[in-house]
Design an enzyme around this catalytic site. Structure first.
Site, PDB file in Angstrom:
ATOM      1  N   ASP A   1       0.898  -1.110   0.014  1.00  0.00           N
ATOM      2  CA  ASP A   1       0.242   0.070  -0.017  1.00  0.00           C
ATOM      3  C   ASP A   1       0.876   1.355  -0.154  1.00  0.00           C
ATOM      4  O   ASP A   1       2.090   0.970   0.264  1.00  0.00           O
ATOM      5  CB  ASP A   1      -0.876  -0.054   1.219  1.00  0.00           C
ATOM      6  CG  ASP A   1      -2.171   0.883   1.117  1.00  0.00           C
ATOM      7  OD1 ASP A   1      -2.293   1.537   0.053  1.00  0.00           O
ATOM      8  OD2 ASP A   1      -2.777   1.014   2.072  1.00  0.00           O
ATOM      9  N   LYS A   2       0.098   2.335  -0.073  1.00  0.00           N
ATOM     10  CA  LYS A   2       1.001   3.565  -0.189  1.00  0.00           C
ATOM     11  C   LYS A   2       0.056   4.407   0.671  1.00  0.00           C
ATOM     12  O   LYS A   2      -1.312   4.564   0.784  1.00  0.00           O
ATOM     13  CB  LYS A   2       0.864   4.330  -1.712  1.00  0.00           C
ATOM     14  CG  LYS A   2       1.680   5.653  -1.904  1.00  0.00           C
ATOM     15  CD  LYS A   2       0.764   7.034  -1.998  1.00  0.00           C
ATOM     16  CE  LYS A   2      -0.546   7.062  -2.564  1.00  0.00           C
ATOM     17  NZ  LYS A   2      -1.110   8.450  -2.411  1.00  0.00           N
ATOM     18  N   HIS A   3       0.732   5.293   1.549  1.00  0.00           N
ATOM     19  CA  HIS A   3      -0.046   6.425   2.181  1.00  0.00           C
ATOM     20  C   HIS A   3       0.457   7.843   1.984  1.00  0.00           C
ATOM     21  O   HIS A   3       1.684   7.939   1.840  1.00  0.00           O
ATOM     22  CB  HIS A   3      -0.035   6.042   3.764  1.00  0.00           C
ATOM     23  CG  HIS A   3      -0.659   7.227   4.540  1.00  0.00           C
ATOM     24  ND1 HIS A   3      -1.934   7.158   4.791  1.00  0.00           N
ATOM     25  CD2 HIS A   3      -0.122   8.322   5.081  1.00  0.00           C
ATOM     26  CE1 HIS A   3      -2.355   8.188   5.617  1.00  0.00           C
ATOM     27  NE2 HIS A   3      -1.105   8.841   5.823  1.00  0.00           N
ATOM     28  N   SER A   4      -0.192   8.906   1.789  1.00  0.00           N
ATOM     29  CA  SER A   4       0.334  10.145   1.423  1.00  0.00           C
ATOM     30  C   SER A   4      -0.344  10.936   2.771  1.00  0.00           C
ATOM     31  O   SER A   4      -1.353  10.741   3.330  1.00  0.00           O
ATOM     32  CB  SER A   4      -0.656  10.854   0.387  1.00  0.00           C
ATOM     33  OG  SER A   4      -0.276  12.249   0.355  1.00  0.00           O
TER      34      SER A   4
ATOM     35  N   THR B   1      -8.879  10.819  -1.107  1.00  0.00           N
ATOM     36  CA  THR B   1      -9.307   9.690  -2.082  1.00  0.00           C
ATOM     37  C   THR B   1     -10.714   9.115  -2.120  1.00  0.00           C
ATOM     38  O   THR B   1     -11.338   8.952  -3.058  1.00  0.00           O
ATOM     39  CB  THR B   1      -8.368   8.562  -1.997  1.00  0.00           C
ATOM     40  OG1 THR B   1      -6.954   9.004  -2.206  1.00  0.00           O
ATOM     41  CG2 THR B   1      -8.477   7.587  -3.131  1.00  0.00           C
TER      42      THR B   1
ATOM     43  N   ARG C   1      -7.925  13.700  20.424  1.00  0.00           N
ATOM     44  CA  ARG C   1      -7.014  14.732  20.217  1.00  0.00           C
ATOM     45  C   ARG C   1      -7.541  15.966  19.381  1.00  0.00           C
ATOM     46  O   ARG C   1      -7.134  17.207  19.628  1.00  0.00           O
ATOM     47  CB  ARG C   1      -5.876  14.018  19.296  1.00  0.00           C
ATOM     48  CG  ARG C   1      -5.100  13.084  19.945  1.00  0.00           C
ATOM     49  CD  ARG C   1      -4.417  12.057  18.745  1.00  0.00           C
ATOM     50  NE  ARG C   1      -3.521  12.928  18.075  1.00  0.00           N
ATOM     51  CZ  ARG C   1      -3.506  12.471  16.810  1.00  0.00           C
ATOM     52  NH1 ARG C   1      -3.951  11.352  16.212  1.00  0.00           N
ATOM     53  NH2 ARG C   1      -2.429  13.132  16.108  1.00  0.00           N
TER      54      ARG C   1
ATOM     55  N   SER D   1      -1.030   6.814  14.797  1.00  0.00           N
ATOM     56  CA  SER D   1      -2.476   6.883  14.136  1.00  0.00           C
ATOM     57  C   SER D   1      -2.401   6.685  12.741  1.00  0.00           C
ATOM     58  O   SER D   1      -3.328   5.805  12.269  1.00  0.00           O
ATOM     59  CB  SER D   1      -2.910   8.559  14.377  1.00  0.00           C
ATOM     60  OG  SER D   1      -4.273   8.794  13.559  1.00  0.00           O
TER      61      SER D   1
ATOM     62  N   LYS E   1      -3.696   2.097  11.422  1.00  0.00           N
ATOM     63  CA  LYS E   1      -4.765   1.810  10.520  1.00  0.00           C
ATOM     64  C   LYS E   1      -4.354   1.123   9.442  1.00  0.00           C
ATOM     65  O   LYS E   1      -4.838   0.263   8.660  1.00  0.00           O
ATOM     66  CB  LYS E   1      -5.190   3.328   9.915  1.00  0.00           C
ATOM     67  CG  LYS E   1      -6.333   3.653  11.032  1.00  0.00           C
ATOM     68  CD  LYS E   1      -7.055   5.186  10.374  1.00  0.00           C
ATOM     69  CE  LYS E   1      -5.875   6.312  10.509  1.00  0.00           C
ATOM     70  NZ  LYS E   1      -6.231   7.592  11.175  1.00  0.00           N
ATOM     71  N   LYS E   2      -3.044   1.689   8.925  1.00  0.00           N
ATOM     72  CA  LYS E   2      -2.536   1.091   7.587  1.00  0.00           C
ATOM     73  C   LYS E   2      -2.032  -0.419   7.767  1.00  0.00           C
ATOM     74  O   LYS E   2      -2.182  -1.436   7.140  1.00  0.00           O
ATOM     75  CB  LYS E   2      -1.099   1.833   7.120  1.00  0.00           C
ATOM     76  CG  LYS E   2      -1.668   3.070   6.260  1.00  0.00           C
ATOM     77  CD  LYS E   2      -2.078   2.705   5.092  1.00  0.00           C
ATOM     78  CE  LYS E   2      -2.770   3.770   4.362  1.00  0.00           C
ATOM     79  NZ  LYS E   2      -3.557   3.502   2.935  1.00  0.00           N
TER      80      LYS E   2
HETATM   81  N1  URA Z   1      -3.899  11.491   9.731  1.00  0.00           N
HETATM   82  C1  URA Z   1      -4.229  10.300  10.554  1.00  0.00           C
HETATM   83  O1  URA Z   1      -4.884   9.600  10.137  1.00  0.00           O
HETATM   84  N2  URA Z   1      -3.927  10.661  11.890  1.00  0.00           N
HETATM   85  C2  URA Z   1      -3.217  11.801  12.313  1.00  0.00           C
HETATM   86  O2  URA Z   1      -2.875  11.995  13.460  1.00  0.00           O
HETATM   87  C3  URA Z   1      -2.950  13.026  11.218  1.00  0.00           C
HETATM   88  C4  URA Z   1      -3.266  12.571   9.994  1.00  0.00           C
END
Ligand code: URA
Length: 449
Positions: free
Chosen positions: A83-86, A123, A171, A186, A190-191
């Site tokens: 996967d990719k995360h931006s 996205t 937060r 965070s 999830k990833k």
């Molecule tokens: N994106 C997230 O999922 N968590 C954060 O804390 C900041 C950006």
């Protein structure tokens, strides 16, 4: 802290600058997930972490505890799960091309994406503009589409990293969002819950990024890469430039249209090409699908140029309920705005600077993003044909085109766009699209850094 677990003792320890044991971090996050740790305690913990920080071992423990607070997907597929995360930008529609390009190269991409955050687009909001496309399919459909199309871009499900959802909401209202430790945990919890073998991170830097300054982007990239690798997922990061929109379009359906034109080869924004191919090459090398990033880039370029990535994209759309011919026929499927106008400028010269964040905010002003969480998005609106840095503009050469729901919002957005552009006499220094790399050498690479 051995013996009885008391949340207030863990909070006190962090408040006073101690390094927490993994077991205490796990107990605290477990308690947050099952309700035995209160929201007040979670808020105090977040503030203590904000001020005192965490070392790498603590960050890894926090990320793993948040990942394990819900389901962790396990895959049995004939290729690596990637996967990719931006970290988020304006005109950043890379995922729409990269996921199918990776799939065409033998990777499986269960891409769990987010909605727009702040001035950046999401996205998921972009894909919601595709008629019929289910961004929240059931788990069985998600698995089937990943297996059959090679990629599925969908939204966060309730059972993945639930502790992050709770902590993020806390937060958000306690002034503790901007903590490197908490942001890292965070994003990655999830990833990593998606069961990845490899993850490439796109850390944006510049006027349209959350991290406008290079040193902050470097720190975030280092933290994300260190923690992902520490948690058992091969990862590296590219730092990419966000001092101008990446695509020449910003807005939901407009960025999908831009992605379709890219995938079909009709119109390819050069900086978008460079970033997509660079991230793809990195991901293939990390996943063991290419011996090095340069070979990986060549394979991604071939997947895009041969039309194999476009086929995967259409297969994914079809399998998730959307049209099966979106790439070639996007104009027939995507919603269009009633008002479409050039944004003219009297100033004659070259684009010297773009306040990319202001441009993202202008898209929200048009209704293309949310001012409040409950707002509905107008998928039709935004900008396209945006002039990039160094491009000549003036009477007869507009800054871009606005797509709006009505004439009044078009006029407001046009004014905002003019305000976001600084026109000069000389061409500016234009940053490279890829500014740097953070991470271990990919498997099989000689050196690197
Ligand atoms: N994106 C997230 O999922 N968590 C954060 O804390 C900041 C950006």
């Amino acid at each position: 802290m051995a013996g009885t677990f008391l949340p207030q003792e863990v909070i006190r320890a962090k408040r006073d600058g101690a390094t927490l044991a993994g077991a205490d971090i796990r107990a605290l996050i477990g308690g947050l997930a099952d309700g035995s740790v209160t929201r007040e305690q979670a808020a105090a913990f977040a503030m203590a972490v904000f001020f005192r920080g965490m070392d790498m071992a603590e960050r890894v423990a926090l990320t793993k505890a948040m990942r394990d607070s819900g389901a962790v997907l396990a895959w049995d597929l004939p290729g690596p799960v990637v996967d990719k995360h931006s970290t988020g930008g304006v005109g950043d529609n890379v995922s729409l091309m990269l996921a199918p390009a990776l799939a065409a190269c033998g990777a499986f991409v269960p891409m769990i994406s987010g909605r727009g955050l702040g001035h950046t687009g999401g996205t998921l909001d972009k894909l919601d503009s595709v008629p019929g496309y289910a961004t929240q399919p059931d788990a069985e459909t998600f698995r089937r589409v990943v297996r059959e199309a090679g990629c599925a871009i969908i939204g966060q499900t309730a059972d993945l990293a639930p502790a992050d959802r709770t902590l993020y909401a806390i937060r958000d209202v306690t002034g503790t969002v901007e903590s490197l430790d908490l942001i890292t945990a965070s994003i990655l919890s999830k990833k990593l819950a998606a069961g990845l073998d490899a993850l490439v991170l796109d850390v944006k830097c510049g006027s349209g990024a959350f991290m406008a300054r290079r040193e902050d982007a470097d720190a975030l990239a280092g933290s994300l890469v260190g923690v992902a690798n520490g948690a058992g997922c091969r990862a590296s990061a590219l730092l990419t430039d966000m001092s101008e929109p990446l695509a020449s379009a910003a807005g939901n359906a407009l960025e999908v249209a831009n992605a379709c034109a890219f995938l079909s080869g009709h119109e390819i924004d050069p900086r978008l090409w460079d970033v997509t191919v660079a991230l793809g090459g990195e991901a293939l090398a990390l996943a063991g699908l290419a011996p090095d990033a340069a070979t990986g880039r060549a394979r991604i370029a071939d997947a895009l140029q041969s039309g194999r990535a476009a086929e995967r994209f259409d297969a994914m759309c079809r399998a998730l309920g959307g049209p099966g011919d979106l790439v070639e026929n996007f104009t027939a499927h995507l919603p269009t705005a009633p008002v479409v106008q050039d944004v003219a400028t009297d100033a004659e010269g070259v684009v010297a600077q773009i306040d990319t964040r202001a441009l993202g905010v202008a898209v929200i002003g048009l209704g293309g993003g949310r001012a409040r969480a409950e707002d509905r998005i107008d998928p039709r609106v935004g900008f396209d044909r945006l002039a990039g840095l160094g491009v000549s503009v003036g009477p007869g050469a507009p800054l871009g085109r606005v797509h709006a729901a009505d004439a009044a919002s078009a006029a407001r957005a046009a004014e905002a766009l003019r305000g976001a552009y600084r026109i000069g006499d000389a061409a500016p220094d234009i940053p490279e699209p890829v500014l740097g790399r953070v991470g271990p050498p990919p498997p099989g690479a000689n050196g690197g850094g």
